[in-house]
Write a protein that holds these residues in place. Structure first.
Motif, PDB file in Angstrom:
ATOM      1  N   GLU C 106       0.737  -1.206   0.031  1.00 52.68           N
ATOM      2  CA  GLU C 106       0.029  -0.142  -0.012  1.00 52.68           C
ATOM      3  C   GLU C 106       0.824   1.304  -0.017  1.00 52.68           C
ATOM      4  O   GLU C 106       0.333   2.304  -0.634  1.00 52.68           O
ATOM      5  N   LEU C 107       1.943   1.126   0.804  1.00 50.19           N
ATOM      6  CA  LEU C 107       2.826   2.665   0.738  1.00 50.19           C
ATOM      7  C   LEU C 107       3.559   2.638  -0.439  1.00 50.19           C
ATOM      8  O   LEU C 107       3.763   3.805  -0.935  1.00 50.19           O
ATOM      9  N   THR C 108       3.827   1.640  -1.135  1.00 51.88           N
ATOM     10  CA  THR C 108       4.489   1.669  -2.324  1.00 51.88           C
ATOM     11  C   THR C 108       3.551   2.250  -3.406  1.00 51.88           C
ATOM     12  O   THR C 108       3.877   3.108  -4.311  1.00 51.88           O
ATOM     13  N   ARG C 109       2.250   1.833  -3.459  1.00 52.42           N
ATOM     14  CA  ARG C 109       1.617   2.617  -4.278  1.00 52.42           C
ATOM     15  C   ARG C 109       1.280   4.031  -3.798  1.00 52.42           C
ATOM     16  O   ARG C 109       0.958   4.878  -5.183  1.00 52.42           O
ATOM     17  N   VAL C 110       1.343   4.428  -2.898  1.00 52.95           N
ATOM     18  CA  VAL C 110       0.988   6.008  -2.359  1.00 52.95           C
ATOM     19  C   VAL C 110       2.467   6.516  -2.607  1.00 52.95           C
ATOM     20  O   VAL C 110       2.521   7.726  -3.370  1.00 52.95           O
ATOM     21  N   TYR C 111       3.499   6.391  -2.272  1.00 57.18           N
ATOM     22  CA  TYR C 111       4.836   6.862  -2.214  1.00 57.18           C
ATOM     23  C   TYR C 111       5.931   6.546  -3.142  1.00 57.18           C
ATOM     24  O   TYR C 111       6.763   7.243  -3.499  1.00 57.18           O
ATOM     25  N   GLY C 112       5.663   5.347  -3.806  1.00 55.30           N
ATOM     26  CA  GLY C 112       6.812   4.799  -4.822  1.00 55.30           C
ATOM     27  C   GLY C 112       7.534   3.966  -4.086  1.00 55.30           C
ATOM     28  O   GLY C 112       7.453   3.541  -2.671  1.00 55.30           O
TER      29      GLY C 112
END
Lengths: 425, 669, 203
Positions: C106-112
Motif C-alpha cells: 500500500e505504501l509503495t502505491r502511495v509513495y513509490g
C-alpha cells in the motif's frame, strides 16, 4: 558645310566648356558668403534623421520645427539635443502619448518580472517582447506579472510608443531562519527552500543544544539577503540583526518575535492581541484570512502591504539601508497543510514574495532604458511642446550640389568617349 | 609575301585583336558588376543588368570592327604609324599593281610594328580581366554562404538527401493488439513502452549516425535507403540523427504508460460485523483496463488471534482469465462456513486484476478492501465497538515483571548496602507492589460490583488477604444470587472461575509486600513470581475488554521537563543547496532559445525538443506547446510560430496577470 | 508558537490502536530531553479525514493486514506532497508477515518504492547520535517475530526530506509502556523517538 568630324569636335569643345562652367559655379557657390537670414527646417517623424543631418551640416539653419506623429527614438532625441546645444532652436509638437514603462525583475529565485505601464489611457496598448505578444492592456496604470521575459519590452499602439530593457537577474544570497522547533519554523524553511532560496537555520532544541547550519555567523549582507525571526529564541542575535538591517539587509518578524524588545526599534509595527483563526478544511479556495492573526499597529513611517478584515497583516518600513517587514499572520504553516490543492504553492509563493520584498536590490537598475518614458524624456530634453509653427522662412532641401556633380560626371564621360572613339587620346 | 597579302593578314589580325579586346572588356565589366552585386547584397536580377551592361560594352568596342572593313582603311592605319611608306601601301591596297609601289610598300617592316601594337593593345584589357577575376574569386569565398565542414558538391548533394525526409513507423507491442502506424517528419513519437520504432529515409546509411539517450544506434542500409530501429524506452528520450553534411534531426521519444487496471468492488459494499460467519457472501467486482485484461480474482486474508499473537491465511478465489478484454465483471459466491471463522477473526476481501502487459510486467490493480469481522460474545450487547484499551492485566504483567527485576537487583546489591538503605529501597518497592495490588483488587471488585479498595493507609481496614469463601460471600451479596451458568472449570462458581487467578495474584502480592516492608527482599521474590504467573494465567484465560475509548496516559510535561539524564548532541547540519526551481531553469532555457528562432530556426526547433523531453514527465501542457512550436519552426510557419511561442510562454510562467494599479509589493518604501 | 501534538493514525482495515501507551511515552521523552512545546496527550486522527493535515507527523502501526481505502490513499499522497512525515512501524516484527507485506504494498502505491536509509542519514544524528543506525529493540534481540535484527529502516524522501519512515524493528512494542516505568531502565530505549520528532520539526 561642316563635316561630321567638325561637328563632333565642336561638341567636344562644348562639353569641356560645360564641364568647366559647372566646376566654376560649384567653386563660386562654396566660397560665397551666405546672408545672415535665419532659416528653419521643417521636420517630420518620418524624415527626422535626414533633417537633423541637414541642420547639423548647414550653417544657414537657425531652427528645426519638428512635427511628431510618434515618439522619436533615443538617438533622434540626442541629435536634437545636440542641435540645441549648437544654438539651433528646436520646437516640437504633435501626438506623443505620455506613457511610461517599467520592467522590474522579481527578486524571487523563481524569476519572472513585473511590467508597470502608466498612462496607457483607454485605447488598447500591446505589450510584447522579443518572444512575441505578452498581453494587451487598457488602463491608466496597470501592472502585469509575467513568468518569462525575453529581451526588451515594448508598448505598441500601431507604432512603438515606449520600450524598456529587462534588467538581468542576479544571484541571491541566503536567508537565515531563526525560530524554535515547531511546525511554523519547519514549514517556513521548507517553503523558502522549495522556492529556490538558500535557507540556513538555527533552531534551539534544548538548553545548550542547537540544531543549526555550519558557519551561520556573521550575519552580513555579503552572505544573507534576509533574516526571518519567528519567535523570541533569536533575542541574543538582536544586535547583529540590527546591524545587518542598517547595512541593507532585510528582516522579517513574525509571531512572538514581534515582542522582542531589542527588535522593536526596527519593526514597522507592534502586534495586537492574537485572534484565533478558522480551522482550515481541505478546500480549494483558501485565504490567509483564515489563519490565527495578530493585527499590526503600524508605525507612522511604515507602509501597509496587506490588509486583513481584522486589521493590517503586513507592514514594511525602511531602516537605514535595509527594510523590515512585520507579519501579522500566525501559524502560516496551516495554510500550506490545510489549504487544499493550491495551499502548498500559495504558501510557498507568498513567503518567497515576503523575502523578496525586503531582500536588497541587486539588479542592474540602470538597464531601464531612455525609451521607457518617451514623452517625459522628450520634455526633459527639449522642453514642453510649442504651439504654432515657426514664422521664420524655411529653406528647401538643397539638391544643387548633387545636380552639379552629375553634370560634371556626364560631361566628362561624354567628352572622353567621343575623343576615344575618334581615335584621339 | 606581297604587300597586299601582308595587309590582308594584318586586317585579319586586327579584327581578331578587336574582338578579343571587346570580349575581354565585356567579361571584365561583367565580373566587376558581379563583385558589386555580391558585396552590396543586391537581388539576383541585378546580375541580369550587369550582363546587359557587359554586352553593351562589348558591342561598343566591337563597333571598331567597322573601321577595319576595307583594306585601304587598314593601310591608312599602317601609313599613320609608318610615314616612310608615303602612301604606297594605301595605293597597293586600292589595287594598283606596280612593282615600284610594291617595293616601296615593303621598304619598312610595318607588319612587325603593327603586330606589336596589336599585342600591346591587348595587355591592358587582359590585366584588367586578371585583376577583376581575382577580386571576383575572392568575393565568392568571402560573401557566399559558408558551412562548417562543407563537403564537396558531390557529397553535399548526396548527404542532403539523407535527412530530407524521415519516415517513422511504430509497431505497438503484441499484447496491445493495436495496428502499426507511420508518419513522415515527426518531431515527436508517442507510443507504448516497448513499441518498435523504425526510422528510415533515403540515401546512404554510411553518411548517417544515430544516437538515443547518448547511446549509439546502428544505422542499416535497406535497399536505397537507411533505417534505424529501437524500442520505445520507459522514460522520455531523444533520438538524434546526424548526417555527415552536418545536418541534424531530433525526434522526441515520448513513452505512453500502460495504466494499471481499475478494479471496483461492488459487493460486499461496506465493512460489517457478524455474529456467526455462516451463509453465502456474494462477491462482485468490475474490472476495466485501457488496453487489455489478463486475469482477475478475489483475494481473501483471514486474521485470527489477538494481543501479540496472530495467524493469517491468504487465499484466492474465482480466478478468471480474460482474452484481452478491456471491461469485465468478476462474480462469485463465498461460503463463509467453508472458512471456519471463529469469534474475533477478521476476513478482508478485495478484487485484484492484472493486465496483459508483457513488456514492463503485468500491471496490477486492486479494489478497495472490505472487512468482515466475527464479533466476540462479549460484544453482542454493544451497539458499536469502540476502541478499547488493552486489559489491565497487560499493564500489570509488565509492572509485576518490573518489580521482580527491581527486587532481584536489590538482592544482588544487598551485601553492599547498609541496613537502613536496604530497608528504604525495599520499602519503595513495597509501596509499588501495594499500588499494583490495589489495581488488581480494583479489577476484581469492579467485576463483582463491589467497592474498590480504599487508598493506601487504610488497607488494613479492608483486610489483607481474602479467602475464596469471603470473596464468594461478597460476590453473592452483590449479585443477588447465582447468575447464569457460564463457562467454568469444574464445579467452581463462575465468579470464582473468572477471578481465581487474579485472586491468587492479589494474595501473593500481599505476601510479597509484607516481606518487602520488613526489608526482606529475598523472601519477597517467591510470592512475587507466583503473582506474576497468576496474572499471566488470568490474561490467557480470557480477553476482558472494558468499554470506552482507548486509554492512554497523560504526561505531566512540566514535571518531567528536561529531567532526562542524557543530552542531545546533534552535529552541525549540512546546509542544503537551494532547490533549483525547475520553472526557472526552463524559463532560462526559453530565454536562450528565443533569439534563435529568427536566425537559426532549425537549431531553435532542436532546442525546444530537448526542453520537451525534460518536460514530458511533469508538465504535459508545456511539452505539448513545445512540440507545436518545434513543428511550426520546422515548417517556417511564421503565424504558427508566434502562436506557439505564446503558448509556450504561458505554459512556462502562467498567463500574465494584469492588475489595476501599481503593485503594492513593489511600492514598499 | 504551536505546540507539537503526537498523532496516531487510525485506518480502516486493521488494529491501529495496538500500542496505546506509545504516544505518552514519546511525549514524555520529548519533554525530558528537549524544550519543544508538546501537548500532554496524543490524538488519534483518521487517515481519510482532512484533520490529518493538522498533524504533520503521524504514527501508524498494527498487526493486521493494511489496506488503504481510496480516501486514505488520496489523503496520504497530499500529506506527503505538503511535507508531512508518516512513521510506520510493524508491530509484528515480521518481514514475512501480512502487516509488512500489505503495508509495503500500500505504501509503495502511495509513495513509490521504499529505500533503505544509510547509517549516515541525518535522522540518526538529529538529536542523539546513533552511529550504527537505528537502535535495536529488545524484541529483536529476544527473537521475536521473524527472529531477525533489522539493520536499517526504510523510507521515501522528497526533495531531501523524509516523507515516509518505515520500521520493521517493532518500536511499537519497545515503546508501548507507561512512561513512569522509564525509571526502571538503565538506558532509556525511547531516545530514538526524540530523533524522529526533532528531525520532523527541524528539517
Amino acid at each position: 558645310m561642316p563635316s561630321r568630324a567638325d561637328v563632333r569636335h565642336a561638341a567636344e569643345i562644348a562639353l569641356r566648356a560645360v564641364l568647366l562652367a559647372t566646376l566654376v559655379l560649384a567653386l563660386w557657390r562654396s566660397l560665397r558668403q551666405s546672408p545672415s537670414a535665419s532659416r528653419v527646417i521643417a521636420a517630420r517623424t518620418e524624415t527626422l534623421d535626414r533633417d537633423t543631418r541637414r541642420a547639423l551640416h548647414s550653417s544657414e539653419v537657425s531652427g528645426v520645427d519638428v512635427e511628431l506623429s510618434a515618439p522619436p527614438t533615443a538617438a533622434q532625441r540626442d541629435a536634437l539635443v545636440a542641435l540645441r546645444r549648437n544654438s539651433i532652436s528646436i520646437h516640437w509638437r504633435g501626438e506623443v502619448p505620455g506613457i511610461a514603462l517599467e520592467v522590474i525583475r522579481r527578486r524571487e529565485p523563481a524569476g519572472g518580472a513585473t511590467i508597470t505601464v502608466i498612462g496607457a489611457g483607454s485605447a488598447p496598448l500591446v505589450l510584447s517582447d522579443s518572444a512575441g505578444l505578452i498581453d494587451t492592456v487598457r488602463a491608466g496604470a496597470v501592472s502585469v506579472d509575467v513568468g518569462t521575459l525575453v529581451g526588451a519590452v515594448s508598448a505598441t499602439r500601431l507604432t512603438t510608443l515606449a520600450s524598456a530593457r529587462t534588467p538581468k537577474t542576479t544571484p541571491r544570497r541566503a536567508v537565515l531562519v531563526l525560530g524554535q522547533p515547531d511546525w511554523e519554523e519547519k514549514f517556513v524553511q521548507a517553503a523558502l527552500g522549495e522556492a529556490g532560496w538558500q535557507v540556513r537555520a538555527r533552531v534551539p532544541v534544548a538548553p545548550g543544544v542547537v540544531v543549526r547550519d555550519d558557519g551561520l555567523l556573521p550575519i552580513d549582507t555579503a552572505r544573507y539577503d534576509a533574516v526571518v525571526v519567528l519567535d523570541s529564541s533569536a533575542s541574543d542575535l538582536s544586535p547583529a540583526i540590527t546591524r545587518f538591517v542598517q547595512q541593507g539587509g532585510g528582516l522579517v518578524v513574525s509571531g512572538g518575535a514581534l515582542g522582542i524588545p531589542a527588535l522593536r526599534a526596527l519593526t514597522p509595527a507592534a502586534a495586537g492581541d492574537r485572534r484565533p483563526g478558522r480551522i482550515l478544511l481541505a478546500s480549494d479556495t483558501v485565504s490567509p484570512s483564515d489563519l490565527p492573526f495578530r493585527p499590526l499597529l503600524v508605525r507612522e513611517d511604515a507602509a501597509t502591504l496587506e490588509r486583513h478584515v481584522a486589521g493590517v497583516a503586513l507592514a514594511v518600513r525602511r531602516v537605514g539601508l535595509g527594510r523590515a517587514l512585520a507579519v501579522g499572520y500566525d501559524e502560516s504553516w496551516r495554510w500550506r497543510m490545510l489549504g487544499g490543492f493550491s495551499g502548498l504553492a500559495e504558501h510557498r509563493d507568498w513567503w518567497s514574495r515576503v523575502i523578496a520584498a525586503v531582500a536588497p536590490e541587486r539588479a542592474d537598475t540602470s538597464a531601464a532604458g531612455a525609451d521607457a518614458a518617451p514623452r517625459a524624456a522628450l520634455i526633459d530634453a527639449l522642453g514642453p511642446p510649442s504651439g504654432a509653427a515657426s514664422e521664420t522662412p524655411r529653406v528647401p532641401e538643397d539638391r544643387l550640389p548633387a545636380i552639379l556633380l552629375g553634370i560634371v560626371i556626364l560631361a566628362e564621360l561624354a567628352e572622353t568617349a567621343s575623343r576615344r572613339f575618334r581615335g584621339v587620346r | 609575301m606581297s604587300a597586299r597579302d601582308r595587309l590582308i593578314g594584318l586586317q585579319r589580325s586586327m579584327r581578331l585583336a578587336v574582338a578579343t579586346r571587346a570580349a575581354t572588356i565585356g567579361i571584365t565589366v561583367f565580373l566587376a558588376a558581379l563583385v558589386l552585386v555580391r558585396m552590396s547584397g543586391a537581388p539576383r536580377w541585378a546580375m541580369g543588368v550587369a550582363a546587359l551592361v557587359a554586352a553593351v560594352a562589348t558591342a561598343l568596342f566591337l563597333l571598331r570592327l567597322r573601321g577595319m572593313a576595307s583594306l585601304p582603311r587598314v593601310a591608312l592605319w599602317v601609313e599613320e604609324r609608318t610615314p616612310s611608306l608615303r602612301y604606297a601601301l594605301v595605293t597597293v591596297a586600292e589595287g594598283v599593281k606596280d612593282p615600284r609601289l610594291e617595293t616601296q610598300a615593303l621598304s619598312a617592316p610595318w607588319w612587325a610594328d603593327a603586330s606589336r601594337t596589336l599585342l600591346r593593345s591587348l595587355v591592358a584589357p587582359l590585366l584588367a580581366l586578371l585583376v577583376t577575376g581575382g577580386i571576383a574569386v575572392w568575393s565568392h569565398s568571402a560573401f557566399a554562404p559558408t558551412f562548417s565542414n562543407e563537403p564537396t558538391l558531390a557529397t553535399a548533394a548526396a548527404s542532403m538527401d539523407v535527412l530530407a525526409t524521415v519516415h517513422v513507423a511504430v509497431t505497438p507491442p503484441a499484447y496491445a493488439g493495436r495496428a502499426a502506424m507511420s508518419t513522415d517528419d515527426p518531431t515527436s513519437v508517442d507510443a507504448l513502452i516497448g513499441s518498435v520504432i523504425t526510422v528510415s529515409g533515403s540515401g546512404d546509411a554510411r553518411l548517417l549516425t544515430a544516437e538515443a539517450d547518448s547511446s549509439p544506434r546502428a544505422v542499416a542500409q535497406r535497399g536505397a535507403g537507411w533505417s534505424v530501429s529501437l524500442a520505445m524506452p520507459a522514460r522520455p528520450a531523444l533520438l538524434h540523427l546526424h548526417s555527415s553534411a552536418g545536418r541534424d534531426r531530433l525526434i522526441v521519444l515520448a513513452p505512453a504508460m500502460d495504466a494499471v487496471p481499475v478494479v471496483t468492488l461492488i459487493a460486499p459494499s461496506r465493512d460489517t460485523i457478524v455474529r456467526r460467519a455462516s451463509g453465502v457472501l456474494a462477491l462482485n467486482a468490475e474490472v476495466r483496463d485501457d488496453i487489455g485484461l489478463r486475469d482477475a480474482s478475489f483475494e481473501l486474508v483471514i486474521s485470527s488471534g489477538g494481543g501479540e499473537s496472530f495467524t493469517f491465511r491468504t487465499t484466492t478465489l474465482a480466478r478468471t482469465v480474460f482474452a484481452s478484454r478491456t471491461e469485465a465483471t468478476l462474480a462469485t459466491r463465498l461460503s463463509l462456513d467453508s472458512l471456519a471463522l471463529k469469534p474475533g477473526d477478521l476476513l478482508q476481501v478485495r478484487a485484484v486484476a492484472r493486465d496483459g502487459n508483457t513488456v514492463t510486467g503485468p500491471g496490477v490493480g486492486a479494489s478497495e478492501t472490505r472487512s468482515i469481522r466475527v464479533a466476540r460474545p462479549d460484544e453482542y450487547d454493544s451497539l458499536s465497538v469502540e476502541a478499547a484499551p488493552p486489559p489491565d492485566e497487560d499493564a500489570q504483567v509488565l509492572s509485576q515483571r518490573m518489580l521482580i527485576n527491581l527486587t532481584e537487583a536489590l538482592v544482588r546489591r544487598q551485601r553492599q548496602l547498609v541496613r537502613p538503605m536496604l530497608v528504604a529501597e525495599s520499602r519503595r518497592i513495597a509501596s509499588d507492589q501495594q499500588r499494583l495490588r490495589k489495581r488488581v483488587g480494583d479489577v476484581i471488585f469492579q467485576r463483582i460490583g463491589a467497592q474498590p479498595l480504599a487508598e493506601e493507609g487504610s488497607e488494613e481496614s479492608r483486610g489483607g488477604k481474602l479467602t475464596p469463601e469471603e470473596l464468594l460471600r461478597l460476590a453473592d451479596s452483590v449479585t443477588g444470587g447465582a447468575g447464569a451458568v457460564m463457562d467454568v472449570e469444574g464445579d467452581e462458581t463462575p465468579i470464582l472461575a473468572l477471578n481465581k487467578p487474579l485472586l491468587e495474584a492479589f494474595n501473593a502480592m500481599w505476601d510479597a509486600g509484607r516481606a518487602l516492608e520488613i526489608g526482606e527482599p529475598r523472601n519477597a521474590l517467591p510470592p512475587m513470581r507466583v503473582a506474576l504467573a497468576a496474572i499471566e494465567r488470568a490474561r490467557v484465560a480470557e480477553r476482558i475488554y472494558l468499554r470506552g475509548r482507548t486509554k492512554g496516559a497523560i504526561v505531566d510535561v512540566a514535571r518531567v521537563r528536561l529531567s532526562g539524564k542524557d543530552k542531545g548532541t546533534p552535529p552541525l547540519r549540512e546546509t542544503r543547496l537551494p532547490h533549483d526551481p525547475v520553472s526557472r531553469r526552463r524559463a532560462e532555457a526559453f530565454e536562450r532559445v528565443t533569439p534563435l528562432m529568427a536566425t537559426h530556426p532549425d537549431a531553435a526547433a532542436d532546442s525546444l525538443l530537448l526542453m520537451r523531453v525534460d518536460a514530458l514527465g511533469d508538465a504535459p501542457a508545456l511539452a505539448a506547446a513545445l512540440d507545436d512550436a518545434a513543428k511550426a519552426l520546422r515548417k517556417h510557419d511564421q503565424h504558427g510560430i508566434a502562436l506557439a511561442w505564446t503558448r509556450v510562454r504561458r505554459a512556462l510562467g502562467g498567463a500574465p496577470r494584469v492588475r489595476a494599479g501599481i503593485s503594492s509589493w513593489s511600492g514598499a518604501p | 508558537m504551536s505546540e507539537f501534538v503526537f498523532a496516531t493514525a487510525q485506518y480502516e482495515s486493521g488494529d491501529w490502536d495496538s500500542a496505546p501507551l506509545l504516544p505518552a511515552n514519546v511525549i514524555d521523552s520529548i519533554a525530558r530531553y528537549t524544550s519543544i512545546e508538546v501537548a500532554p496527550t496524543g490524538v488519534i486522527v483518521p487517515l481519510s479525514s482532512p484533520s490529518l493535515f493538522r498533524y504533520p507527523l503521524v504514527y501508524l502501526t498494527g498487526h493486521l493486514p493494511v489496506r488503504f481505502s481510496d480516501a486514505e490513499r488520496a489523503n496520504l499522497r497530499q500529506f506527503a506532497a505538503r511535507g508531512g512525515l508518516l512513521f510506520v512501524d510493524d508491530h509484528n516484527h515480521d518481514i514475512d508477515g501480512t502487516f509488512h507485506k500489505t503495508a509495503t504494498e500500500e505504501l509503495t502505491r502511495v509513495y513509490g518504492g521504499l529505500k533503505p536509509l544509510p547509517k549516515t542519514h541525518p535522522l540518526y544524528q538529529a538529536f542523539f547520535v546513533f552511529e550504527d543506525g537505528p537502535p535495536t529493540t529488545s524484541h529483536e534481540l529476544n527473537g521475536w517475530g521473524d527472529n531477525l535484527v533489522h539493520k536499517t529502516l526504510s523510507g521515501v524522501e522528497r526533495e531531501g526530506r523524509l516523507v515516509l519512515l518505515f520500521s520493521n524493528k517493532d518500536y511499537s512494542s519497545e515503546w508501548n509502556y507507561h512512561p513512569e516505568n522509564k525509571r526502571f531502565l538503565s538506558v532509556d530505549n525511547t531516545r530514538f523517538s526524540v530523533n524522529i520528532v526533532v528531525y520532523a520539526l527541524t528539517r
